[in-house]
Design a protein around this motif. Structure first.
Motif, PDB file in Angstrom:
ATOM      1  N   PRO A  80     -16.796  15.438   2.040  1.00  0.00           N
ATOM      2  CA  PRO A  80     -16.680  14.315   1.087  1.00  0.00           C
ATOM      3  C   PRO A  80     -17.009  12.980   1.764  1.00  0.00           C
ATOM      4  CG  PRO A  80     -14.783  15.768   0.928  1.00  0.00           C
ATOM      5  CD  PRO A  80     -15.542  16.203   2.148  1.00  0.00           C
ATOM      6  N   ASN A  81     -17.482  12.024   0.984  1.00  0.00           N
ATOM      7  CA  ASN A  81     -17.864  10.705   1.487  1.00  0.00           C
ATOM      8  C   ASN A  81     -16.631   9.814   1.664  1.00  0.00           C
ATOM      9  OD1 ASN A  81     -20.344   9.963   2.341  1.00  0.00           O
ATOM     10  ND2 ASN A  81     -21.179   9.553   0.319  1.00  0.00           N
ATOM     11  N   ARG A  82     -15.733  10.220   2.545  1.00  0.00           N
ATOM     12  CA  ARG A  82     -14.533   9.433   2.784  1.00  0.00           C
ATOM     13  C   ARG A  82     -14.261   9.430   4.283  1.00  0.00           C
ATOM     14  NH1 ARG A  82     -12.685  12.846  -1.421  1.00  0.00           N
ATOM     15  NH2 ARG A  82     -11.492  14.000   0.108  1.00  0.00           N
ATOM     16  N   PRO A  83     -13.627   8.408   4.831  1.00  0.00           N
ATOM     17  CA  PRO A  83     -13.068   7.224   4.161  1.00  0.00           C
ATOM     18  C   PRO A  83     -14.111   6.152   3.863  1.00  0.00           C
ATOM     19  CG  PRO A  83     -12.650   7.104   6.502  1.00  0.00           C
ATOM     20  CD  PRO A  83     -13.299   8.440   6.266  1.00  0.00           C
ATOM     21  N   ALA A  84     -15.265   6.187   4.505  1.00  0.00           N
ATOM     22  CA  ALA A  84     -16.339   5.226   4.237  1.00  0.00           C
ATOM     23  C   ALA A  84     -17.606   6.022   3.961  1.00  0.00           C
ATOM     24  CB  ALA A  84     -16.539   4.301   5.434  1.00  0.00           C
ATOM     25  N   PRO A  85     -18.537   5.466   3.170  1.00  0.00           N
ATOM     26  CA  PRO A  85     -19.761   6.211   2.830  1.00  0.00           C
ATOM     27  C   PRO A  85     -20.527   6.657   4.071  1.00  0.00           C
ATOM     28  CG  PRO A  85     -19.541   4.251   1.477  1.00  0.00           C
ATOM     29  CD  PRO A  85     -18.480   4.165   2.528  1.00  0.00           C
ATOM     30  N   LEU A  86     -20.782   7.938   4.151  1.00  0.00           N
ATOM     31  CA  LEU A  86     -21.565   8.497   5.245  1.00  0.00           C
ATOM     32  C   LEU A  86     -22.119   9.828   4.774  1.00  0.00           C
ATOM     33  CD1 LEU A  86     -22.317   7.986   8.241  1.00  0.00           C
ATOM     34  CD2 LEU A  86     -20.391   9.429   8.888  1.00  0.00           C
ATOM     35  N   ASP A  87     -23.369  10.093   5.082  1.00  0.00           N
ATOM     36  CA  ASP A  87     -23.965  11.373   4.731  1.00  0.00           C
ATOM     37  C   ASP A  87     -25.070  11.678   5.729  1.00  0.00           C
ATOM     38  OD1 ASP A  87     -26.253   9.881   3.925  1.00  0.00           O
ATOM     39  OD2 ASP A  87     -25.451   9.688   1.912  1.00  0.00           O
ATOM     40  N   ARG A  88     -25.614  12.893   5.649  1.00  0.00           N
ATOM     41  CA  ARG A  88     -26.630  13.293   6.611  1.00  0.00           C
ATOM     42  C   ARG A  88     -27.882  12.428   6.511  1.00  0.00           C
ATOM     43  NH1 ARG A  88     -25.415  19.447   5.469  1.00  0.00           N
ATOM     44  NH2 ARG A  88     -23.738  19.796   6.979  1.00  0.00           N
ATOM     45  N   GLU A  89     -28.201  11.997   5.310  1.00  0.00           N
ATOM     46  CA  GLU A  89     -29.390  11.163   5.154  1.00  0.00           C
ATOM     47  C   GLU A  89     -29.262   9.867   5.954  1.00  0.00           C
ATOM     48  OE1 GLU A  89     -32.114   9.117   1.612  1.00  0.00           O
ATOM     49  OE2 GLU A  89     -30.437  10.432   1.105  1.00  0.00           O
ATOM     50  N   ARG A  90     -28.107   9.224   5.889  1.00  0.00           N
ATOM     51  CA  ARG A  90     -27.891   8.001   6.670  1.00  0.00           C
ATOM     52  C   ARG A  90     -27.869   8.300   8.158  1.00  0.00           C
ATOM     53  NH1 ARG A  90     -22.909   4.807   5.700  1.00  0.00           N
ATOM     54  NH2 ARG A  90     -24.081   3.285   6.917  1.00  0.00           N
ATOM     55  N   ILE A  91     -27.275   9.425   8.545  1.00  0.00           N
ATOM     56  CA  ILE A  91     -27.222   9.800   9.960  1.00  0.00           C
ATOM     57  C   ILE A  91     -28.631  10.035  10.497  1.00  0.00           C
ATOM     58  CG2 ILE A  91     -26.471  11.603  11.553  1.00  0.00           C
ATOM     59  CD1 ILE A  91     -23.985  11.960   9.732  1.00  0.00           C
ATOM     60  N   VAL A  92     -29.439  10.754   9.739  1.00  0.00           N
ATOM     61  CA  VAL A  92     -30.800  11.047  10.181  1.00  0.00           C
ATOM     62  C   VAL A  92     -31.633   9.771  10.235  1.00  0.00           C
ATOM     63  CG1 VAL A  92     -32.927  12.257   9.572  1.00  0.00           C
ATOM     64  CG2 VAL A  92     -30.737  13.438   9.404  1.00  0.00           C
ATOM     65  N   ALA A  93     -31.470   8.885   9.267  1.00  0.00           N
ATOM     66  CA  ALA A  93     -32.216   7.624   9.279  1.00  0.00           C
ATOM     67  C   ALA A  93     -31.890   6.818  10.534  1.00  0.00           C
ATOM     68  CB  ALA A  93     -31.905   6.817   8.029  1.00  0.00           C
ATOM     69  N   ALA A  94     -30.621   6.788  10.914  1.00  0.00           N
ATOM     70  CA  ALA A  94     -30.235   6.068  12.130  1.00  0.00           C
ATOM     71  C   ALA A  94     -30.819   6.735  13.370  1.00  0.00           C
ATOM     72  CB  ALA A  94     -28.703   6.010  12.228  1.00  0.00           C
ATOM     73  N   ALA A  95     -30.810   8.069  13.388  1.00  0.00           N
ATOM     74  CA  ALA A  95     -31.379   8.796  14.525  1.00  0.00           C
ATOM     75  C   ALA A  95     -32.888   8.557  14.628  1.00  0.00           C
ATOM     76  CB  ALA A  95     -31.087  10.285  14.397  1.00  0.00           C
ATOM     77  N   LEU A  96     -33.572   8.539  13.498  1.00  0.00           N
ATOM     78  CA  LEU A  96     -35.011   8.270  13.496  1.00  0.00           C
ATOM     79  C   LEU A  96     -35.294   6.893  14.068  1.00  0.00           C
ATOM     80  CD1 LEU A  96     -36.081   9.667   9.993  1.00  0.00           C
ATOM     81  CD2 LEU A  96     -36.649  10.635  12.228  1.00  0.00           C
ATOM     82  N   ALA A  97     -34.505   5.906  13.681  1.00  0.00           N
ATOM     83  CA  ALA A  97     -34.706   4.551  14.192  1.00  0.00           C
ATOM     84  C   ALA A  97     -34.515   4.506  15.706  1.00  0.00           C
ATOM     85  CB  ALA A  97     -33.748   3.582  13.502  1.00  0.00           C
ATOM     86  N   LEU A  98     -33.493   5.172  16.205  1.00  0.00           N
ATOM     87  CA  LEU A  98     -33.262   5.215  17.652  1.00  0.00           C
ATOM     88  C   LEU A  98     -34.410   5.901  18.383  1.00  0.00           C
ATOM     89  CD1 LEU A  98     -29.458   6.124  17.720  1.00  0.00           C
ATOM     90  CD2 LEU A  98     -30.474   3.997  18.551  1.00  0.00           C
ATOM     91  N   ALA A  99     -34.872   7.031  17.828  1.00  0.00           N
ATOM     92  CA  ALA A  99     -35.955   7.774  18.469  1.00  0.00           C
ATOM     93  C   ALA A  99     -37.258   6.980  18.450  1.00  0.00           C
ATOM     94  CB  ALA A  99     -36.148   9.121  17.782  1.00  0.00           C
ATOM     95  N   ASP A 100     -37.537   6.285  17.350  1.00  0.00           N
ATOM     96  CA  ASP A 100     -38.755   5.477  17.273  1.00  0.00           C
ATOM     97  C   ASP A 100     -38.716   4.328  18.278  1.00  0.00           C
ATOM     98  OD1 ASP A 100     -39.738   7.093  15.271  1.00  0.00           O
ATOM     99  OD2 ASP A 100     -39.223   5.727  13.636  1.00  0.00           O
ATOM    100  N   GLU A 101     -37.518   3.837  18.566  1.00  0.00           N
ATOM    101  CA  GLU A 101     -37.377   2.729  19.505  1.00  0.00           C
ATOM    102  C   GLU A 101     -37.428   3.194  20.955  1.00  0.00           C
ATOM    103  OE1 GLU A 101     -33.649   1.064  18.420  1.00  0.00           O
ATOM    104  OE2 GLU A 101     -34.321   0.406  16.440  1.00  0.00           O
ATOM    105  N   GLY A 102     -36.811   4.352  21.253  1.00  0.00           N
ATOM    106  CA  GLY A 102     -36.678   4.725  22.662  1.00  0.00           C
ATOM    107  C   GLY A 102     -36.922   6.176  22.995  1.00  0.00           C
ATOM    108  N   GLY A 103     -37.477   6.967  22.059  1.00  0.00           N
ATOM    109  CA  GLY A 103     -37.734   8.372  22.339  1.00  0.00           C
ATOM    110  C   GLY A 103     -36.487   9.223  22.139  1.00  0.00           C
ATOM    111  N   LEU A 104     -36.657  10.531  22.330  1.00  0.00           N
ATOM    112  CA  LEU A 104     -35.540  11.446  22.104  1.00  0.00           C
ATOM    113  C   LEU A 104     -34.380  11.200  23.057  1.00  0.00           C
ATOM    114  CD1 LEU A 104     -37.388  14.838  21.477  1.00  0.00           C
ATOM    115  CD2 LEU A 104     -36.314  13.331  19.789  1.00  0.00           C
ATOM    116  N   GLU A 105     -34.686  10.686  24.235  1.00  0.00           N
ATOM    117  CA  GLU A 105     -33.599  10.430  25.191  1.00  0.00           C
ATOM    118  C   GLU A 105     -32.675   9.317  24.698  1.00  0.00           C
ATOM    119  OE1 GLU A 105     -37.352   8.303  26.652  1.00  0.00           O
ATOM    120  OE2 GLU A 105     -36.796  10.244  25.776  1.00  0.00           O
TER     121      GLU A 105
END
Length: 230
Positions: A10-35
């Protein structure tokens, strides 16, 4: 059980889902690679506790699977191309363009089969283009042959881009810096074929080289799929 088989909590206690997690991971990887990607760093990007992410994603490998599937959504064409050659050609070029946008993708291409929804859709689109032309084993070898070419070519291109950034030298600057050594080696006469290639071969851009090699591979596959009449 894959990450796609497990329901999201469930989206509790604050909104979070896999789509947001993956978007954040993509941004990190685009900035600095998989490491640059870890569940801890993704959690910090989302201002969430790391343990919350483990409710959605069990391991970093699962996160990578989700990231690849997200990029495969970019690779999927909006409309199906024409014949089988155009399907495979489009897949190769769209994969290359995706890897140039997300260089880390080159490090994950060619691994285990992608089982996410977009990865499965890509496989279905590719194999269905060959349906009816040949038996399934030959179709599989055809797809493997073409993908082996473009994955290798993409990895080489990305490796060259990374090397250019690491040295701070453009391709031409690097060539000029190594020119005296190469000239001395070629002047020995021990490398006549290489000497001719260096002095006479055309200098083509990566996209042209990629497209030319891809057409040659498709020609070879075509000869197997559609042999000339006896």
């Amino acid at each position: 059980m894959t990450v796609w088989d497990r329901p999201e909590p469930p989206n509790r206690p604050a909104p979070l889902d896999r789509e947001r997690i993956v978007a954040a991971a993509l941004a990190l990887a685009d900035e600095g690679g998989l490491e640059a990607v870890s569940l801890r760093k993704v959690a910090a990007r989302l201002d969430a506790g790391p343990m919350r992410l483990y409710r959605y994603i069990a391991t970093k490998e699962e996160l990578f699977d989700l990231m690849v599937d997200a990029v495969q959504a970019e690779i999927l064409p909006e409309e199906r191309p024409g014949d089988w050659r155009e399907v495979l050609r489009t897949l190769a070029h769209r994969t290359r363009r995706a890897a140039l946008r997300h260089e880390w993708l080159a490090d994950l291409l060619g691994g285990r089969p992608a089982l996410g929804p977009h990865g499965l859709a890509l496989s279905e689109s590719t194999l269905s283009a060959l349906d009816g032309l040949t038996d399934i084993d030959t179709a599989m070898r055809a797809v493997e042959t073409v993908s082996s070419y473009y994955i290798g070519a993409i990895r080489r291109e990305i490796t060259n881009l990374r090397a250019e950034r690491a040295t701070g030298l453009s391709k031409r600057e690097w060539q000029r810096s190594r020119g005296p050594h190469l000239t001395r080696a070629l002047d020995t006469g021990r490398f006549p074929a290489l000497s001719r290639a260096v002095r006479e071969a055309a200098d083509v851009d990566p996209e042209t080289s990629f497209a030319t090699g891809l057409d040659w591979v498709l020609d070879a596959v075509s000869a197997k799929l559609l042999p000339p009449p006896a």
